[in-house]
Design a protein around this motif. Structure first.
Motif, PDB file in Angstrom:
ATOM      1  N   ASN A   1     -13.249   8.382  -7.074  1.00 20.25           N
ATOM      2  CA  ASN A   1     -13.308   6.967  -6.744  1.00 20.25           C
ATOM      3  C   ASN A   1     -12.221   6.144  -7.423  1.00 20.25           C
ATOM      4  OD1 ASN A   1     -15.498   7.441  -5.109  1.00 20.25           O
ATOM      5  ND2 ASN A   1     -17.014   6.730  -6.606  1.00 20.25           N
ATOM      6  N   GLU A   2     -11.502   6.731  -8.359  1.00 19.70           N
ATOM      7  CA  GLU A   2     -10.410   6.032  -9.016  1.00 19.70           C
ATOM      8  C   GLU A   2      -9.145   6.007  -8.163  1.00 19.70           C
ATOM      9  OE1 GLU A   2     -12.234   4.322 -11.832  1.00 19.70           O
ATOM     10  OE2 GLU A   2     -10.072   4.408 -12.195  1.00 19.70           O
ATOM     11  N   TYR A   3      -9.086   6.806  -7.133  1.00 15.10           N
ATOM     12  CA  TYR A   3      -7.908   6.869  -6.277  1.00 15.10           C
ATOM     13  C   TYR A   3      -8.038   5.885  -5.119  1.00 15.10           C
ATOM     14  CZ  TYR A   3      -6.442  10.853  -8.968  1.00 15.10           C
ATOM     15  OH  TYR A   3      -6.034  11.659 -10.000  1.00 15.10           O
ATOM     16  N   ASN A   4      -6.924   5.278  -4.777  1.00 13.26           N
ATOM     17  CA  ASN A   4      -6.917   4.154  -3.860  1.00 13.26           C
ATOM     18  C   ASN A   4      -6.459   4.496  -2.449  1.00 13.26           C
ATOM     19  OD1 ASN A   4      -5.739   3.213  -6.790  1.00 13.26           O
ATOM     20  ND2 ASN A   4      -7.368   1.861  -6.029  1.00 13.26           N
ATOM     21  N   TYR A   5      -5.601   5.481  -2.320  1.00 16.71           N
ATOM     22  CA  TYR A   5      -5.049   5.851  -1.030  1.00 16.71           C
ATOM     23  C   TYR A   5      -5.150   7.349  -0.845  1.00 16.71           C
ATOM     24  CZ  TYR A   5      -3.152   1.170  -1.392  1.00 16.71           C
ATOM     25  OH  TYR A   5      -3.017  -0.193  -1.547  1.00 16.71           O
ATOM     26  N   TRP A   6      -5.390   7.752   0.401  1.00 21.38           N
ATOM     27  CA  TRP A   6      -5.640   9.147   0.713  1.00 21.38           C
ATOM     28  C   TRP A   6      -4.840   9.595   1.924  1.00 21.38           C
ATOM     29  CZ3 TRP A   6      -9.015  12.230  -2.113  1.00 21.38           C
ATOM     30  CH2 TRP A   6      -9.757  11.545  -3.092  1.00 21.38           C
TER      31      TRP A   6
ATOM     32  N   GLN B   1       0.817  -1.171   0.000  1.00 20.77           N
ATOM     33  CA  GLN B   1       0.000   0.000   0.000  1.00 20.77           C
ATOM     34  C   GLN B   1       0.869   1.245   0.000  1.00 20.77           C
ATOM     35  OE1 GLN B   1      -2.375  -0.409   3.546  1.00 20.77           O
ATOM     36  NE2 GLN B   1      -0.847   0.644   4.814  1.00 20.77           N
TER      37      GLN B   1
ATOM     38  N   LYS C   1      -3.326   7.068  -7.059  1.00 20.18           N
ATOM     39  CA  LYS C   1      -4.027   6.128  -7.923  1.00 20.18           C
ATOM     40  C   LYS C   1      -3.047   5.059  -8.343  1.00 20.18           C
ATOM     41  CE  LYS C   1      -6.329   6.007 -12.463  1.00 20.18           C
ATOM     42  NZ  LYS C   1      -7.284   4.931 -12.127  1.00 20.18           N
ATOM     43  N   VAL C   2      -3.348   3.819  -8.024  1.00 18.89           N
ATOM     44  CA  VAL C   2      -2.452   2.710  -8.331  1.00 18.89           C
ATOM     45  C   VAL C   2      -3.006   1.795  -9.411  1.00 18.89           C
ATOM     46  CG1 VAL C   2      -1.448   2.783  -6.033  1.00 18.89           C
ATOM     47  CG2 VAL C   2      -3.353   1.222  -6.492  1.00 18.89           C
ATOM     48  N   THR C   3      -4.182   2.077  -9.919  1.00 14.20           N
ATOM     49  CA  THR C   3      -4.759   1.297 -11.001  1.00 14.20           C
ATOM     50  C   THR C   3      -4.591   2.039 -12.313  1.00 14.20           C
ATOM     51  OG1 THR C   3      -6.940   2.244 -10.524  1.00 14.20           O
ATOM     52  CG2 THR C   3      -6.423   0.089  -9.565  1.00 14.20           C
TER      53      THR C   3
ATOM     54  N   THR D   1       2.357   3.495  -8.296  1.00 13.55           N
ATOM     55  CA  THR D   1       1.501   4.661  -8.452  1.00 13.55           C
ATOM     56  C   THR D   1       1.522   5.172  -9.887  1.00 13.55           C
ATOM     57  OG1 THR D   1       1.825   5.302  -6.146  1.00 13.55           O
ATOM     58  CG2 THR D   1       1.040   6.998  -7.651  1.00 13.55           C
TER      59      THR D   1
END
Length: 127
Positions: free
Chosen positions: A112-117, A1, A99-101, A31
């Protein structure tokens, strides 16, 4: 992560400047993009800016174009949001996101496309 640590928020007068920093750690090699979003009281979170990690192409919401500049320091795994000519309507909690995707750059604008905040940093611009 990926872990994100933000800094640089504060209270400024209208017309002033701030520079926000977001330091990333962990699986930073995965990332694809880093983004900034903001949320004002009583409002939904909105896109502010994003940077493609490979190549450094930047994207901005229309309301900040010409005033905000997003940059990156690859060696430090850090992104910076330079905010100039600040307005009271810029007042919000600013969040850094990773964003990791993989996707087309269209999706860099989508929360919603971002994975970590990050935890958020308060920016207050007084009149």
């Amino acid at each position: 992560q990926v872990q994100l640590v933000e800094s640089g928020g504060g209270l400024v007068q209208a017309g002033g400047s701030l520079r926000l920093s977001c330091a990333a750690s962990g699986r930073t090699f995965s990332t694809y993009a880093m983004g900034w979003f903001r949320q004002a009281p009583g409002k939904e979170r909105e896109f502010v800016a994003a940077i493609r990690w490979s190549g450094g192409t930047t994207y901005y919401v229309d309301s900040v174009k010409g005033r905000f500049t997003l940059s990156r320091d690859n060696a430090k795994n850090t992104v910076y949001l330079q905010m100039n000519s600040l307005k009271p309507e810029d007042t919000a909690v600013y969040y850094c996101a990773a964003k990791v995707t993989y996707s087309s750059t269209y999706y860099y604008y989508v929360m919603n496309e971002y994975n970590y905040w990050g935890q958020g940093t308060q920016v207050t611009v007084s009149s």
